[in-house]
Write an enzyme that holds these catalytic residues in place. Sequence first.
Site, PDB file in Angstrom:
ATOM      1  N   GLU A 138       0.822  -1.207   0.000  1.00 34.39           N
ATOM      2  CA  GLU A 138       0.000   0.000   0.000  1.00 34.39           C
ATOM      3  C   GLU A 138       0.857   1.259   0.000  1.00 34.39           C
ATOM      4  O   GLU A 138       0.533   2.263  -0.646  1.00 34.39           O
ATOM      5  CB  GLU A 138      -0.921  -0.014   1.225  1.00 34.39           C
ATOM      6  CG  GLU A 138      -1.693   1.264   1.482  1.00 34.39           C
ATOM      7  CD  GLU A 138      -2.843   1.494   0.512  1.00 34.39           C
ATOM      8  OE1 GLU A 138      -3.775   2.207   0.890  1.00 34.39           O
ATOM      9  OE2 GLU A 138      -2.807   0.988  -0.619  1.00 34.39           O
TER      10      GLU A 138
ATOM     11  N   THR B 251      -4.665   9.070  -4.734  1.00 31.38           N
ATOM     12  CA  THR B 251      -4.448   9.272  -3.302  1.00 31.38           C
ATOM     13  C   THR B 251      -3.244  10.172  -3.034  1.00 31.38           C
ATOM     14  O   THR B 251      -3.309  11.093  -2.211  1.00 31.38           O
ATOM     15  CB  THR B 251      -4.245   7.926  -2.594  1.00 31.38           C
ATOM     16  OG1 THR B 251      -5.404   7.124  -2.790  1.00 31.38           O
ATOM     17  CG2 THR B 251      -4.011   8.119  -1.105  1.00 31.38           C
TER      18      THR B 251
END
Length: 306
Positions: A128, A181
């Site tokens: 991630e 993001t």
Amino acid sequence: MSEIKVFAPASVANVGPGYDTFGFAIEELGDIITVSKRNDQKLNFLPSIGAELPVEPLENVAGVAIQSFLTKLGSTQGFDITIEKMFRPGSGLGSSASSAAGSVFAVNALLGYPCTTKELLPHALEGEALASKCYHADNVAPSLLGGFQAVRSYEPLDIFSIKNLEALHVLIIFPDVQIKTVEAKKLLPVTLSIKDAREQWGNVAAVIHALHTKDYELLNRAITDRIAEPFRKNLIPGYEKVKKIASESGSVGFNISGSGPSMFALFTDESNLTSCSEKIEKFYSSIDLSVKIHISGINSVGCKIL
């Protein structure tokens, strides 16, 4: 077992005031990941389905997660990996987290379960971090473990879950725009005023208390955010209008899902959810913007073998 197929669910992160702290998994939307053993040491990514993903292992979140896990085990086992995306990256639904979580879950199973599912979390976090340029578990933890997960601490990593949320129904609203993001994080303030920080802390406590006690009026008041929402909402077409529709339709909580553009609305009454969904679709049609709607419960399972 030489091959396995797993489902890794999408997730809603932040959940109002819980920036990088709260997240919950959703149903029927996520990644389908097929992993098979090779006779050599290579991590080989086959062409992805539903999105164009890197095939170089150290440029792919799943490759980074798997390599972290293999390094811990001292294993040199090679794998073929295929990722099928049921939703595109940049949706605000934890695309990279699903890939990272599902890949280590699959490899752990193929290697005979040397670790518990929770012990896989640090390795999924490594993947991630490649996508978001920082460590945050609010998507990875619910995708891997299911349910509503809260991060108490990152150093050391300490998470806990909220149980028995079957009464909540989730409406996901995904307007046809893309937000990365890493770019959305650049919009955030580096400092908070005492006033905003105090309100944020109060709302964090209220969300947890409301979920435990089923106080949905309190939940609705508490799912507000002083860190990300004021800045990120401007990237989402129609945000304030959709928020107003959700409120007037009986939602017990509404906010941005992760970095956006997806939004979530929580309901205890399914008829209210259906009515809200229809009104939101009508609104986006009126401004000529495509929107995807997904209706779900909170997924209590997380990653699972198909």
